[in-house]
Design an enzyme around this catalytic site. Structure first.
Site, PDB file in Angstrom:
ATOM      1  N   SER A 208       0.870  -1.181  -0.082  1.00 22.96           N
ATOM      2  CA  SER A 208      -0.039  -0.042  -0.052  1.00 22.96           C
ATOM      3  C   SER A 208       0.925   1.152  -0.109  1.00 22.96           C
ATOM      4  O   SER A 208       0.431   2.351  -0.226  1.00 22.96           O
ATOM      5  CB  SER A 208      -0.943   0.028   1.134  1.00 22.96           C
ATOM      6  OG  SER A 208      -1.610  -1.214   1.455  1.00 22.96           O
TER       7      SER A 208
ATOM      8  N   HIS B 104      -2.005  -2.997  -6.709  1.00 26.87           N
ATOM      9  CA  HIS B 104      -2.449  -2.446  -5.490  1.00 26.87           C
ATOM     10  C   HIS B 104      -4.133  -2.665  -5.579  1.00 26.87           C
ATOM     11  O   HIS B 104      -4.590  -1.768  -5.955  1.00 26.87           O
ATOM     12  CB  HIS B 104      -2.315  -1.228  -5.172  1.00 26.87           C
ATOM     13  CG  HIS B 104      -2.551  -0.831  -3.788  1.00 26.87           C
ATOM     14  ND1 HIS B 104      -3.292   0.435  -3.405  1.00 26.87           N
ATOM     15  CD2 HIS B 104      -2.531  -1.427  -2.444  1.00 26.87           C
ATOM     16  CE1 HIS B 104      -3.572   0.626  -2.383  1.00 26.87           C
ATOM     17  NE2 HIS B 104      -3.151  -0.646  -1.562  1.00 26.87           N
TER      18      HIS B 104
ATOM     19  N   ASN C 234      -4.311   5.655  -1.209  1.00 24.37           N
ATOM     20  CA  ASN C 234      -3.654   5.814   0.346  1.00 24.37           C
ATOM     21  C   ASN C 234      -3.291   7.082   0.685  1.00 24.37           C
ATOM     22  O   ASN C 234      -3.134   7.525   1.858  1.00 24.37           O
ATOM     23  CB  ASN C 234      -2.772   4.589   0.550  1.00 24.37           C
ATOM     24  CG  ASN C 234      -3.599   3.383   0.875  1.00 24.37           C
ATOM     25  OD1 ASN C 234      -4.830   3.320   0.817  1.00 24.37           O
ATOM     26  ND2 ASN C 234      -2.981   2.215   0.929  1.00 24.37           N
TER      27      ASN C 234
ATOM     28  N   GLU D 173      -4.508   0.081  -8.623  1.00 23.06           N
ATOM     29  CA  GLU D 173      -3.626   1.069  -8.792  1.00 23.06           C
ATOM     30  C   GLU D 173      -2.430   0.083  -9.480  1.00 23.06           C
ATOM     31  O   GLU D 173      -1.845  -0.902  -8.935  1.00 23.06           O
ATOM     32  CB  GLU D 173      -3.113   1.648  -7.594  1.00 23.06           C
ATOM     33  CG  GLU D 173      -3.974   2.690  -7.320  1.00 23.06           C
ATOM     34  CD  GLU D 173      -3.854   3.294  -5.934  1.00 23.06           C
ATOM     35  OE1 GLU D 173      -4.215   4.725  -6.003  1.00 23.06           O
ATOM     36  OE2 GLU D 173      -3.092   2.800  -5.260  1.00 23.06           O
TER      37      GLU D 173
HETATM   38  N1  LIG Z   1      -5.707  -4.243   4.793  1.00 26.24           N
HETATM   39  C1  LIG Z   1      -5.985  -3.563   3.641  1.00 26.24           C
HETATM   40  O1  LIG Z   1      -7.123  -3.038   3.723  1.00 26.24           O
HETATM   41  C2  LIG Z   1      -5.168  -3.373   2.554  1.00 26.24           C
HETATM   42  C3  LIG Z   1      -5.610  -2.983   1.142  1.00 26.24           C
HETATM   43  C4  LIG Z   1      -4.773  -2.908   0.107  1.00 26.24           C
HETATM   44  C5  LIG Z   1      -3.385  -3.323   0.382  1.00 26.24           C
HETATM   45  N2  LIG Z   1      -2.929  -3.922   1.507  1.00 26.24           N
HETATM   46  C6  LIG Z   1      -1.671  -4.399   1.356  1.00 26.24           C
HETATM   47  O2  LIG Z   1      -1.604  -5.900   1.076  1.00 26.24           O
HETATM   48  C7  LIG Z   1      -0.396  -6.539   2.137  1.00 26.24           C
HETATM   49  C8  LIG Z   1      -1.081  -7.462   2.853  1.00 26.24           C
HETATM   50  O3  LIG Z   1      -1.799  -6.808   4.069  1.00 26.24           O
HETATM   51  P1  LIG Z   1      -3.116  -7.488   4.940  1.00 26.24           P
HETATM   52  O4  LIG Z   1      -3.582  -6.232   5.598  1.00 26.24           O
HETATM   53  O5  LIG Z   1      -3.704  -8.520   3.920  1.00 26.24           O
HETATM   54  O6  LIG Z   1      -2.266  -8.333   6.026  1.00 26.24           O
HETATM   55  P2  LIG Z   1      -2.558  -9.574   6.890  1.00 26.24           P
HETATM   56  O7  LIG Z   1      -1.702  -9.395   7.973  1.00 26.24           O
HETATM   57  O8  LIG Z   1      -3.973  -9.504   6.942  1.00 26.24           O
HETATM   58  O9  LIG Z   1      -2.017 -10.748   6.151  1.00 26.24           O
HETATM   59  C9  LIG Z   1      -0.645 -10.977   5.669  1.00 26.24           C
HETATM   60  C10 LIG Z   1      -0.518 -12.760   5.600  1.00 26.24           C
HETATM   61  O10 LIG Z   1       0.462 -12.909   5.160  1.00 26.24           O
HETATM   62  C11 LIG Z   1       0.997 -14.085   5.706  1.00 26.24           C
HETATM   63  N3  LIG Z   1       2.642 -14.045   5.754  1.00 26.24           N
HETATM   64  C12 LIG Z   1       3.451 -13.552   6.486  1.00 26.24           C
HETATM   65  N4  LIG Z   1       4.716 -13.978   6.183  1.00 26.24           N
HETATM   66  C13 LIG Z   1       4.317 -15.014   5.147  1.00 26.24           C
HETATM   67  C14 LIG Z   1       5.609 -15.536   4.424  1.00 26.24           C
HETATM   68  N5  LIG Z   1       6.590 -15.561   4.656  1.00 26.24           N
HETATM   69  N6  LIG Z   1       4.939 -16.261   3.309  1.00 26.24           N
HETATM   70  C15 LIG Z   1       3.710 -16.214   3.235  1.00 26.24           C
HETATM   71  N7  LIG Z   1       2.820 -15.857   3.852  1.00 26.24           N
HETATM   72  C16 LIG Z   1       2.945 -14.984   4.616  1.00 26.24           C
HETATM   73  C17 LIG Z   1       0.369 -13.873   7.230  1.00 26.24           C
HETATM   74  O11 LIG Z   1       0.572 -15.421   7.560  1.00 26.24           O
HETATM   75  C18 LIG Z   1      -0.975 -13.330   6.749  1.00 26.24           C
HETATM   76  O12 LIG Z   1      -1.908 -14.361   6.614  1.00 26.24           O
HETATM   77  C19 LIG Z   1       0.222  -5.457   2.769  1.00 26.24           C
HETATM   78  O13 LIG Z   1       1.330  -5.006   1.972  1.00 26.24           O
HETATM   79  C20 LIG Z   1      -0.849  -4.290   2.675  1.00 26.24           C
HETATM   80  O14 LIG Z   1      -0.396  -2.959   2.772  1.00 26.24           O
HETATM   81  C21 LIG Z   1      -3.715  -4.026   2.638  1.00 26.24           C
END
Ligand SMILES: NC(=O)c1ccc[n+]([C@@H]2O[C@H](COP(=O)([O-])OP(=O)(O)OC[C@H]3O[C@@H](n4cnc5c(N)ncnc54)[C@H](O)[C@@H]3O)[C@@H](O)[C@H]2O)c1
Length: 604
Positions: free
Chosen positions: A121, A142, A192, A154
């Protein structure tokens, strides 16, 4: 010919990854879904099952299609499973070291022609890409939360991303039914960068007890027209993810203090209050992962102040009874409010000032009521009854007998103070005196009278006639009785009230206008176009309209005035009005009303 992607990999099946798996599998693409452990894999699978079951229950997905969708997903632990995919999307936690490690590993595991994408993000896609030997094949993709619902993607290209790679992922987005905006690699990209300063500010309002969590959220939903309140949105995004995003934006987005994470966010993350995913964040949820909010110790008692006048006409001990309302002013707000009060059953005295009778305003109100009848909003009899309740007057002296005065004259302090001094002379004791100012300190107006305890702000966010919210602004002098009366009157108008302190912009404008100003700065910096920015906020965040459409509708001069007042009060450098906004106002490009603002409205 765009490249065909038949098999993709998704790494990390948390809030975003599980949704991204669903998007691909739903569109006929085979997915290798990878997690770090069996337990995390089981959680990811459960998230996907919950989401698709919900879609079936809502009739949005046939049972056969759900089964076919699941059969396309191959759940695996470890990155080695990704050796034969065409594209990988990484969605692990927002930490640069982790993402760089994963990309280096993906580079080793994946075929040489595989495209590697990050769902980051806020982190630099360039920094992630150089952990591989193939930075030209690395892009940002994104997705927005929830990925199956939000239309926007994005596409982030770095200075070395190959043009055909960008073309291929753009074509893929179209195949997934998504709309993409392609942009350069800058902290927070479009959405964002505009969203998180606002979210962080909402947290600091909550942390400093300026308003309750419910009031902040309801203010932005009803007063700002947004699909969710900021605190509920932070719970959806995840507090841990939000903390990392803010931190990165602060460090790499120009050290704007508005992005320095509010201390409360860090404390909540440390305490394991991560939002919906952990079952508790700003709100409490039925169970981890559930969208259902359940009451907790902060939930207010479900009592609404009752009406003291108007059509409902009940009597209560706390608030003072109000049956007649004086409205001073002839502008858009005054016009809207004359109609609103008269339709709610109040006797209304519409006063222009001491000079001309309110001829213009009576015509406008009449025309608006006629339109209401034509639209089927009210009957002809109700229109006639509402009109019969309005008295058009030229003289402030006639306000001697009203129970409430609502001032809606030009947004100029001297004029308002002079008017309140007159009202103090004219009105009977105990009358509630309200100003509709959107940017002036209410206390400055109150102190022009000898009865500041009876003065408060009633801010009806724009457009007055349609927004079902009123901000009741209490100064340090305002009495509890005056506040209760104002709440009761607003309830009789059918409006939800939010009570807040006397700070520039109250809740809604203080949160909304810096975001609009940031959008102007982004345009000014040449990062994205008016259309792309509006698109990103509509399709990525579900906003009904984008920031430039809002600015053109509100008026650039009005917006500049509000932004100036926010800056004047807080002295926060990031709140300084964007020079482009100032220049457009100077040039007379004031928005829809002037035929031209950020867009040309002459032909519409
Ligand atoms: N939450 C949101 O609203 C949102 C929106 C857009 C983008 N993002 C981006 O998406 C990405 C993930 O965010 P999220 O909110 O889904 O996080 P989250 O914490 O909900 O999920 C992350 C997942 O990654 C897994 N993980 C960690 N290390 C790992 C590895 N080595 N191999 C495989 N899996 C692994 C974890 O077990 C977890 O299930 C981030 O970069 C975030 O910035 C988040």
């Amino acid at each position: 010919m765009a490249r065909e992607f038949t098999r993709v990999g998704v790494v990390g099946l948390g809030t975003m990854g599980a949704g991204i798996v669903e998007v691909f599998a739903r569109n006929g693409v085979d997915v290798v879904a990878v997690e770090i452990s069996e337990a995390a894999l089981a959680r990811g699978r459960a998230t996907l099952t919950r989401s698709t079951d919900r879609a079936v229950a809502k009739g949005k997905l046939a049972e056969d299609d759900r089964d076919a969708l699941h059969s396309r997903v191959d759940f695996q632990v470890g990155l080695d499973a990704l050796h034969a995919v065409d594209l990988v999307i990484e969605a692990v936690p927002e930490r640069l070291d982790l993402k760089r490690r994963i990309f280096a590993e993906l580079d080793r595991v994946c075929r040489p022609d595989t495209i590697l994408a990050t769902n980051t993000s806020s982190l630099s896609v360039t920094d992630i890409s150089v952990a591989t030997q193939r930075p030209q094949q690395v892009v940002g993709l994104h997705f927005f939360n929830p990925a199956p619902v939000m239309k926007l993607v994005e596409v982030v290209r770095t200075v070395v991303t190959a043009a055909d790679v960008v073309d291929d992922v753009e074509a893929l987005c179209a195949r997934l039914g998504k709309v993409d905006v392609t942009i350069d690699d800058r902290a927070g990209f479009i959405a964002n960068a505009l969203l998180f300063g606002y979210l962080n500010h909402a947290v600091s309002m909550f942390e400093t007890r300026y308003a309750t969590r419910e009031d902040i959220d309801v203010a932005m939903k009803l007063g700002g027209g947004l699909p969710m309140g900021p605190l509920a949105l932070l719970d959806l995004i995840g507090l841990d993810t939000s903390y990392e995003i803010l931190n990165t934006m602060y460090r790499h987005g120009g050290r704007d203090r508005r992005h320095a994470p509010t201390p409360l966010i860090r404390q909540m993350v440390t305490a394991g209050l991560l939002g919906r995913k952990s079952g508790r964040g700003f709100y409490t949820y039925e169970k981890p992962g559930s969208p259902k909010v359940v009451p907790d110790e902060q939930t207010p008692a479900a009592t609404q102040p009752e009406s003291t006048g108007g059509s409902a006409g009940s009597e209560l001990a706390g608030p003072v009874a109000v049956t007649t309302v004086g409205l001073v002013g002839v502008g858009a707000i005054a016009t809207g409010l004359v109609e609103v009060f008269a339709r709610a059953g109040y006797e209304v005295l519409s006063v222009d000032g001491d000079t001309e009778p309110s001829a213009g305003i009576s015509e406008t109100v009449r025309a608006s009521l006629d339109e209401g009848v034509a639209r089927g909003d009210l009957s002809a009899a109700d229109r006639d009854a509402a009109l019969a309740r309005i008295t058009w007057s030229a003289s402030l002296e006639q306000l001697a007998d009203v129970d409430l005065v609502v001032e809606a004259v030009a947004e100029e302090l001297g004029g308002k103070q002079a008017l309140f001094a007159r009202l103090d002379e004219i009105c009977k004791p105990g009358v509630l005196l309200a100003t509709t100012t959107s940017s002036l300190p209410v206390i400055e107006v109150a102190m022009a009278t000898r009865r500041p305890a009876d003065v408060l702000g009633l801010h009806f966010p724009d457009p007055t006639a349609r927004r079902p919210l009123v901000e009741v602004v209490r100064t340090v002098h305002t009495s509890a009785e005056a506040t209760a009366t104002a709440q009761a009157v607003c309830a009789a108008l059918g409006r939800t009230t939010v009570v807040c302190g006397d700070r520039a912009g109250f809740v809604v404008n203080a949160l909304l206008f810096p975001y609009l100003n940031d959008a102007v700065r982004m345009l000014e910096a040449g990062y994205a176009s008016v259309d792309d920015i509006d698109h990103a906020m509509k399709l990525g965040c579900g906003y009904p309209v984008g920031p430039f459409a809002v600015l053109d509708a509100v008026g650039l001069d009005v917006s500049l005035g509000i932004q100036r007042s926010l800056y004047r009060e807080q002295r926060e450098p990031g709140l300084a009005p964007a020079p482009l906004l100032e220049h457009l106002v100077t040039a007379g490009h004031l928005g829809r009303r002037a035929g031209r603002g950020f867009r040309d409205h002459t032909g519409r």
